[in-house]
Write an enzyme that holds these catalytic residues in place. Structure first.
Site, mmCIF file in Angstrom:
data_model
loop_
_atom_site.group_PDB
_atom_site.id
_atom_site.type_symbol
_atom_site.label_atom_id
_atom_site.label_comp_id
_atom_site.label_asym_id
_atom_site.label_seq_id
_atom_site.Cartn_x
_atom_site.Cartn_y
_atom_site.Cartn_z
ATOM 1 N N GLU A 44 62.529 21.891 25.876
ATOM 2 C CA GLU A 44 61.920 21.761 27.026
ATOM 3 C C GLU A 44 60.975 20.441 27.199
ATOM 4 O O GLU A 44 60.714 20.165 28.161
ATOM 5 C CB GLU A 44 61.124 23.069 27.311
ATOM 6 N N TYR A 127 54.668 24.528 33.183
ATOM 7 C CA TYR A 127 56.066 24.587 32.960
ATOM 8 C C TYR A 127 56.443 24.878 31.561
ATOM 9 O O TYR A 127 57.313 25.864 31.403
ATOM 10 C CB TYR A 127 56.689 23.203 33.537
ATOM 11 N N ASP A 145 60.546 24.106 38.050
ATOM 12 C CA ASP A 145 60.575 22.250 37.737
ATOM 13 C C ASP A 145 61.046 21.905 38.641
ATOM 14 O O ASP A 145 61.377 22.566 39.988
ATOM 15 C CB ASP A 145 61.540 22.258 36.442
ATOM 16 N N THR A 309 56.989 4.920 35.151
ATOM 17 C CA THR A 309 57.038 5.752 36.339
ATOM 18 C C THR A 309 56.160 5.290 37.629
ATOM 19 O O THR A 309 56.622 5.381 38.673
ATOM 20 C CB THR A 309 56.321 7.112 35.720
#
Length: 369
Positions: A44, A127, A145, A309
């Site tokens: 994950e 999450y 998500d 990002t």
């Protein structure tokens, strides 16, 4: 805007349809074939902001190298970063390593099975905590998500932008409402799988969706209108200059501090080009300021473009010859003089990997002359 009211429909039927579809159509992935919380946790963490195809390669390598929480905790951070190299978002690896050490030192190696205790570990957000608690421990926490948000937004015609700062709570409430409390882990995986393979961002496969009759966007033929998203800010671009310093058959590499972007990784000295400064001038200045060396530029190596990002870089890379001085670090945490053959031992950022092959090529051509 009118949306379908799921309080008036058969929720058990919705859940049954989704779970049956998932049982027959789910992709066979190694982390789905185990209930080991460590394996599920690692997967994950990797799956955040990384595609499944890429994660498959890294997951197998990571688990083979660090097969349990104690082995990961005992490892040197540099070894962890090397296994993680080129997957990006290195804070994930640093936090996973730090959390493993905390679990071994403070919890005798037992991964917490309580949401709040697990949530307090480094790098564990809502999450990750919900995913591990539901999939590994069958606790009733809904996972939300990007894929799940897209499914929810279309089912409910949700007006909350998926990237809005206050939208998280709204999407979690809807996900909690749908969650199958008896099979939370399987249900969460089914919702994520539905978003990944059927309820795609473009051209969703509604005719193959097991719950399309519950979807308001499908009913109104408005699939492409959802999810809503706030306009993205313009991503800034920075001009960077980097120098590969040669000295007696070796090159100089420096290690970034463990905190922050690319923390703990190795790189070549360099930095931002200042206004009114040429890339060549910036290269000489950065090397002088960062490692205290005087160098001369041999030649221009390559231009590298790379996107992170929140920003992009255009990097000019120069090969430099050492002249005078002793290494005095101003910013980096460590340094090494290494041969090109040794470079594979060290974890580097992806931007550096875009020009390292060119360095190797030049060295090989010289040997062949």
């Amino acid at each position: 805007m009118k949306s379908i009211d799921l309080t008036r429909v058969n929720l058990p039927d919705f859940r049954k349809r989704l779970l049956n579809w998932h049982s027959e159509n789910q992709r066979r992935l190694p982390w789905r074939e185990t209930s080991n919380p460590y394996f599920i946790w690692v997967s994950e963490v990797m799956l955040q902001q990384t595609q499944v195809v890429k994660v498959l390669e890294y997951y197998r390598k990571f688990i083979k190298t660090f097969p349990d929480i104690r082995r990961l905790a005992a490892a040197d951070l540099q070894d962890v970063l090397k296994v993680w190299e080129k997957m990006g978002y290195y804070a994930r690896a640093r936090n996973l390593h730090k959390a493993a050490r905390m679990i071994v030192e403070e919890l005798d190696g037992e991964i917490p099975s309580e949401f709040e205790r697990f949530r307090k570990l480094p790098g564990v957000g809502e999450y990750i905590a919900a995913a591990v608690m539901s999939i590994a421990f069958n606790k009733s926490y809904a996972v939300v998500d990007g894929n799940v948000k897209r499914v929810l937004s279309r089912i409910f015609l949700m007006e909350a932008p998926v990237n809005g700062s206050g939208s998280g709570k709204i999407y979690r409430e809807r996900a909690d409402f749908l969650l199958d409390k008896e099979h939370p882990g399987m249900f969460n995986q089914a919702m994520m799988e539905l978003g990944a393979t059927i309820c795609k961002p473009q051209n969703p496969l509604c005719d193959q969706c097991p719950v399309s009759n519950y979807c308001a966007a499908n009913r109104e033929s408005r699939q492409q209108d959802f999810p809503l998203r706030k306009p993205a800010r313009k991503i800034p671009e920075y001009h960077i200059s980097v120098g590969v310093v040669h000295k007696n058959g070796q090159i100089l590499i420096t290690r970034r501090k463990n905190e922050g972007l690319l923390g703990g990784l190795w790189e070549f000295p360099g930095g931002k080009v200042r206004p009114g400064e040429t890339a060549r001038e910036a290269c000489l200045r950065e090397i002088r300021e960062e490692v205290g060396l005087s160098v001369d530029i041999i030649d221009y190596l390559i231009e590298v473009k790379h996107a992170y990002t929140h920003f992009k870089i255009v990097m000019d890379v120069y090969r430099c010859q050492y002249l005078t001085g002793e290494v005095k670090l101003n910013g980096p945490q460590d340094y090494r003089w290494i041969s090109l053959e040794e470079i594979e031992r060290y974890p580097f950022p992806m931007a550096n990997h875009k020009f390292i092959p060119r360095l190797m090529e030049i060295a090989e051509n010289k040997l062949g002359q």
